[in-house]
Write a protein that holds these residues in place. Sequence first.
Motif, PDB file in Angstrom:
ATOM      1  N   UNK A 181      -7.679  -0.059  -9.970  1.00 39.78           N
ATOM      2  CA  UNK A 181      -6.695  -1.125 -10.102  1.00 39.78           C
ATOM      3  C   UNK A 181      -5.378  -0.790  -9.426  1.00 39.78           C
ATOM      4  N   UNK A 182      -4.947   0.463  -9.529  1.00 43.74           N
ATOM      5  CA  UNK A 182      -3.707   0.883  -8.875  1.00 43.74           C
ATOM      6  C   UNK A 182      -3.825   0.787  -7.355  1.00 43.74           C
ATOM      7  N   UNK A 183      -4.954   1.220  -6.808  1.00 42.87           N
ATOM      8  CA  UNK A 183      -5.150   1.154  -5.358  1.00 42.87           C
ATOM      9  C   UNK A 183      -5.170  -0.295  -4.871  1.00 42.87           C
ATOM     10  N   UNK A 184      -5.792  -1.171  -5.662  1.00 43.37           N
ATOM     11  CA  UNK A 184      -5.857  -2.588  -5.288  1.00 43.37           C
ATOM     12  C   UNK A 184      -4.475  -3.222  -5.302  1.00 43.37           C
ATOM     13  N   UNK A 185      -3.689  -2.945  -6.335  1.00 44.13           N
ATOM     14  CA  UNK A 185      -2.355  -3.517  -6.421  1.00 44.13           C
ATOM     15  C   UNK A 185      -1.419  -2.932  -5.365  1.00 44.13           C
ATOM     16  N   UNK A 186      -1.657  -1.686  -4.985  1.00 43.95           N
ATOM     17  CA  UNK A 186      -0.867  -1.095  -3.905  1.00 43.95           C
ATOM     18  C   UNK A 186      -1.130  -1.836  -2.596  1.00 43.95           C
ATOM     19  N   UNK A 187      -2.408  -2.146  -2.333  1.00 44.39           N
ATOM     20  CA  UNK A 187      -2.750  -2.904  -1.130  1.00 44.39           C
ATOM     21  C   UNK A 187      -2.158  -4.309  -1.181  1.00 44.39           C
ATOM     22  N   UNK A 188      -2.208  -4.929  -2.347  1.00 44.10           N
ATOM     23  CA  UNK A 188      -1.635  -6.270  -2.517  1.00 44.10           C
ATOM     24  C   UNK A 188      -0.122  -6.250  -2.292  1.00 44.10           C
ATOM     25  N   UNK A 189       0.536  -5.214  -2.797  1.00 40.57           N
ATOM     26  CA  UNK A 189       1.985  -5.071  -2.615  1.00 40.57           C
ATOM     27  C   UNK A 189       2.324  -4.848  -1.143  1.00 40.57           C
ATOM     28  N   UNK A 190       1.544  -4.015  -0.451  1.00 42.23           N
ATOM     29  CA  UNK A 190       1.792  -3.752   0.971  1.00 42.23           C
ATOM     30  C   UNK A 190       1.637  -5.030   1.798  1.00 42.23           C
TER      31      UNK A 190
END
Length: 293
Positions: free
Chosen positions: A11-20
């Motif tokens: 979930x953290x990796x997914x939200x990091x990609x979404x934020x980027x």
Amino acid sequence: MIRGLYTAAAGMLTQESRHDTAVQNLANINTPGYKQVNSVARSFPEMLLSMVGGASDVPATRIGKLNTGVFAEEALSIYQQGVIRESSKPTDFALVSDMEMTDPATGQPIRFDGSGKYVNADGEVFYKPEAFFTVQDQNGELRYTKDGSFKVALDGSLLTQEGYQVLDSNNRPIVLTGPADRFKVDEQGYVLNPATGARGARLGVAVVGQPYQMVREGNGVFRIDDPQEAGVRPVGGTDRVEVRQHYIESSNVNASEVMVDMNTALRAYEANQKVIQFYDKSLEKAVNEVGRV
């Protein structure tokens, strides 16, 4: 317990990609012709949990389904047209297009949604065709762009801001033979003789029937690996495409929507971070305290 740790990390990796992705959109809010990118997340396949009894004659008890996490599947460009604004440069161009398609099942005009997509009653998916300027990179490969803020080189070549050659309808470089301030192009993209008004070469404008087959390369250009599958063709006389000189298409980034998406991703990232911290403390207690007992 370890399964939950992996789920939160995913979930953290997914939200990091979404934020980027949101940050990229905000950084290009003033880039001519830039198309907003939306991050698409997808869950991992669900697992069916069952409790197995100790004896062979005891049937397994089905507990239920468990989702094992989420991942950033892809980033989709939204090809909705940006605001057309006037400029003072004769080498600035904007494409104004409003392509129409007919549903083969009903024979009625298709009404596309905001992302240029339509799904009929039979589940068939249609995408709104889009028009792009045709350019050529340093390796001689065809590329496509919405950014019409061109410039003129010392030899008269018409170039993009990154130095790509702007091509005509025959995929040949356009070269100006006179001063740039006398450069005139009509609404159909034909270069006009400033003295006689006679038509010359035509700006290379391609219609892409399946714009979601395009691959973003950066510098405002897109690549198409299979032009036939993407439905690439020269603009036709019946296509509702207009070339406007002295105009530029702004980016179609919705700043308020992107800001909300960025903050949502940040909050979700923090929530998953808290879950990982909880599991870390639980594992520490299991090893250092429970293990001694």
